[in-house]
Each structure stands twice: as C-alpha cells, then as structure tokens.
Design a protein around this motif. Structure first.
Motif, mmCIF file in Angstrom:
data_model
loop_
_atom_site.group_PDB
_atom_site.id
_atom_site.type_symbol
_atom_site.label_atom_id
_atom_site.label_comp_id
_atom_site.label_asym_id
_atom_site.label_seq_id
_atom_site.Cartn_x
_atom_site.Cartn_y
_atom_site.Cartn_z
ATOM 1 N N UNK A 158 -2.936 6.157 1.483
ATOM 2 C CA UNK A 158 -2.425 7.027 2.552
ATOM 3 C C UNK A 158 -3.112 6.779 3.884
ATOM 4 N N UNK A 159 -4.337 6.279 3.841
ATOM 5 C CA UNK A 159 -5.106 6.040 5.058
ATOM 6 C C UNK A 159 -5.076 4.589 5.516
ATOM 7 N N UNK A 160 -4.725 3.656 4.619
ATOM 8 C CA UNK A 160 -4.741 2.255 5.009
ATOM 9 C C UNK A 160 -4.764 1.312 3.827
ATOM 10 N N UNK A 161 -5.936 0.735 3.555
ATOM 11 C CA UNK A 161 -6.075 -0.269 2.497
ATOM 12 C C UNK A 161 -7.385 -0.054 1.763
ATOM 13 N N UNK A 162 -7.359 -0.233 0.443
ATOM 14 C CA UNK A 162 -8.579 -0.197 -0.368
ATOM 15 C C UNK A 162 -8.621 -1.445 -1.227
ATOM 16 N N UNK A 163 -9.797 -2.056 -1.323
ATOM 17 C CA UNK A 163 -9.989 -3.250 -2.143
ATOM 18 C C UNK A 163 -11.289 -3.108 -2.909
ATOM 19 N N UNK A 164 -11.400 -3.806 -4.022
ATOM 20 C CA UNK A 164 -12.626 -3.728 -4.797
ATOM 21 C C UNK A 164 -12.735 -4.854 -5.810
ATOM 22 N N UNK A 165 -13.964 -5.170 -6.196
ATOM 23 C CA UNK A 165 -14.228 -6.148 -7.250
ATOM 24 C C UNK A 165 -15.257 -5.562 -8.208
ATOM 25 N N UNK A 166 -15.215 -6.017 -9.440
ATOM 26 C CA UNK A 166 -16.177 -5.605 -10.454
ATOM 27 C C UNK A 166 -16.479 -6.792 -11.352
ATOM 28 N N UNK A 167 -17.680 -6.839 -11.874
ATOM 29 C CA UNK A 167 -18.124 -7.952 -12.713
ATOM 30 C C UNK A 167 -18.676 -7.387 -14.014
ATOM 31 N N UNK A 168 -17.916 -7.535 -15.102
ATOM 32 C CA UNK A 168 -18.340 -7.003 -16.391
ATOM 33 C C UNK A 168 -19.563 -7.725 -16.937
#
Length: 381
Positions: A136-146
């Motif tokens: 709703x505000x723009x863009x979200x991104x993320x990464x995770x490393x198991x």
C-alpha cells in the motif's frame, strides 16, 4: 548456507513416522565466515539522512523464466494507479544461483525424502529465499538464508527461509503504515504460531520503500546485506551481525525436546539492525545474501553497477523498456559474476581474506547459494 549451528544433534524431525527420534549429539565443525558489510564513506552517509533505531552496539513476481539463473519480477503490476502523491517509482529484479551440491551415491536416492512430496519455495534458490511485492505504501523486498546445518538432521533449511519470506510478503502487502522491522517481526511470529516449520534457522534482511515520501526502512538480522549506491558511490553498506566469527544472528525454531536446546543460537527480530533513509532520484539498491558478499568486494560491485547503468545514463529519453531490461540484466550479471568467482580456487576472495585473518590458510572463492535483488529508484518530475 554454512552450518552455523555450533552444536546440533544427529536427528530427524521429518521421519516417515510421527515420532521424533533423537540420537547422541554431535559437534559440527563450522566453516569460516566473514563480517563483510561495514560502514563506508562517513561523509556520504550523512547525506542519506540515516535515522538508526535499536542498533546493537556490538554488531560487528510475477516471474519471467523460472530457471536457476533467471531474473524474476514478483507482483510487478499489482498496482497501476497514478496517484498525484506518488512521487517515487521503483524497478526491481531478482536473480539467483543455488550452490553446487555433491551427487548422491548410486545406491541412494538423489532426492532427499523430505523433498519428495513438497517444494519449499517458488524457485530453487538452494537454501536462500526472497520476496518482492508491491505494498500500500510502495515496495517491499527481502532475502533470507536458511541455516544449512539443519539438513544433517533431516530438516530442509529452505522450508524455514521460504516460509519466513512468504509470510513477510503477505504482511507487507496487506498492512499499511508498517516498517521493515514490523514486517520481519510479524512474519516470524506467524511462522512460529502456524507450526508449519518444526525446526530451522535463517538470517533475514528486509527493505520497505515508500512511493510517497521516498523513505526506506531497513531491518537486517545476520550476514545478508544491502548497498545503497548514489552518484556512482557506495554511500552505505549494512553491517554484518555476528555473535562471533562464523556465527551470524539468526531467527530459529528449536523443538522443546531437542538436545542441548539452550545452547542453540536463537535471536529475535528485536535484535536486528534497523535504519531509516530518504532516497533520491537515481539511487540504486543491491540486496543480497552472504553468498554474494563472500565472493565480491565492494569496489568490484560498484564498478559493475556503474558499468551496467550506462545504457540508462546515455539514453536521454524516458524509455521504460530500456530501464527494465537494464535492471534485469544487472541483477543477472552481478549474480553470475559472484557465482563464477565462488568457483575460483586461486582467488583471494573476501571469504578467503577473512579466513586467513582468523588463522586459516584457505584460499579461493566460497561456494554458496547466491541471491541478489537490484532496485532502481526514480522520482517523478
């Protein structure tokens, strides 16, 4: 990902029987790690209008092609509204490489039994996971490393990282007025509450960008990292959080019956490093897992970014197709380069340099899963 768990029992949480069977504990020899991210160019940082919060003082798509090295865009067209207050636009693409795995002996199944009937993520990024969604505000991104060490006891490390990122995407997409830390906290709480993940651990790094104000909130727990490039310079590089060498901060789910449970690393979202930036037109953000930064020096990354952005700089017209192709190509180029360097046995990589600083004679790249998300910021005139 490297087996960061310092003490992990030889066990199986996903046996075909419903009863968990634990055996004698075994100590795993950890591979060497590197506290790569660090602050660069203090004067430039001040221009970023950074507002740190809760910083620990001891912190050392819609898809295009679903293949390992392909770029991918998630939810690119979820919102096409042109609201007058939307001053910023973002173009983001992801690329990934799973690490090379040893072939199973001919007398054994090539596919681990815990993966026979399920697939952890949308794509095979190894033990890495990522998300990218309009909000709703723009863009979200993320990464995770198991944490790869869990695979030795019959747990798929990617199940934790993908569940965390999928939860984060849902939270970011549905909640208003939320920052990166709140996204990670809500995603982790949902992971624990749902019971979908019996055991596992992961690092995580999430960025939330506002299309109205240009504000970017960040939340990094562990040794994934992001770079902010402005005016062809790296003005910020997120710090690596590690308890000690080769033991990054990590979110964890550990069963109550797990041997030596109290000795496991179990950090929380509140332990993450959080920052606040105000972005400018032309800013470029690289978000990546540690597999990238273990093999690429910052100056090498900057050189490739500046070279890769030339088609946009040399084109005076507002060509959206050119911008899209350039960012997509840059994400793939950076990932491919890190992959090639990880296989070089003679290179003094950032990983090897840090290993030698801690008494090892290691030389060469660091083979690991590599995931990168490249985001270009543009401001409407």
């Amino acid at each position: 990902m490297r087996p960061y768990l310092q003490r992990i029992a030889a066990a199986s949480l996903l046996l075909r029987s419903s009863r968990p069977l634990w055996t004698n504990t075994a100590t795993l020899k950890p591979t060497l790690s590197l506290q790569l991210p660090y602050y660069l160019q203090q004067q430039q940082q001040q221009q970023c209008l950074i507002e740190p919060t809760n910083v620990r003082s001891f912190s050392t798509s819609r898809t295009t092609q679903l293949i390992n090295t392909a770029s991918v865009v998630i939810d690119e067209d979820n919102s096409k509204s042109n609201i007058a207050s939307e001053s910023f636009q973002f173009v983001a693409y992801a690329a990934w490489h799973p690490k090379t795995r040893q072939k199973a002996p001919t007398n054994q199944k090539k596919v681990p039994y815990w993966k026979e009937d399920q697939k952890a993520g949308k794509v095979d990024a190894g033990e890495d996971a990522f998300f990218q969604t309009n909000t709703p505000e723009g863009l979200a991104i993320g990464v995770a490393d198991g944490v790869g060490g869990w695979s030795l006891v019959g747990v798929d490390p990617a199940l934790f990282s993908w569940t965390l990122m999928d939860n984060a995407a849902i939270v970011a997409k549905n909640e208003k007025s939320i920052d990166a830390h709140q996204i990670l906290d809500s995603a982790f709480q949902e992971l624990r509450k749902s019971g979908k993940v019996a055991a596992g651990s992961s690092t995580a790094c999430i960025l939330n960008l506002s299309k109205t104000t240009g504000e970017m909130t960040t939340c990094n727990l562990g040794d994934s990292a992001f770079l902010l490039v402005r005016d062809k310079k790296i003005v910020y590089e997120s710090p690596s959080q590690q308890h000690y060498f080769n033991c990054p901060y990590q979110l964890s789910v550990v069963p109550d019956t797990y041997p030596n449970r109290d000795d496991m690393v179990t950090d929380l979202p509140k332990d993450a490093d959080t920052k606040r930036f105000f972005l400018k037109d032309g800013d470029l953000i690289l978000l990546a897992t540690d597999g990238y930064f273990d093999n690429m020096y910052s100056h090498e990354t900057l050189e490739m970014i500046n070279s890769g952005m030339k088609p946009i700089e040399e084109n005076e017209s507002d060509d959206s197709e050119l911008v899209t192709a350039t960012i997509r190509g840059l994400a793939k180029t950076l990932t491919d380069r890190a992959r090639r360097l990880s296989l070089n046995p003679k290179r003094l990589s950032p990983w090897a340099k840090a290993a030698q600083a801690h008494g090892s004679s290691y030389r060469g790249g660091k083979v690991d899963d590599i995931t990168c998300i490249v985001t270009l910021v543009s401001q409407k005139k």
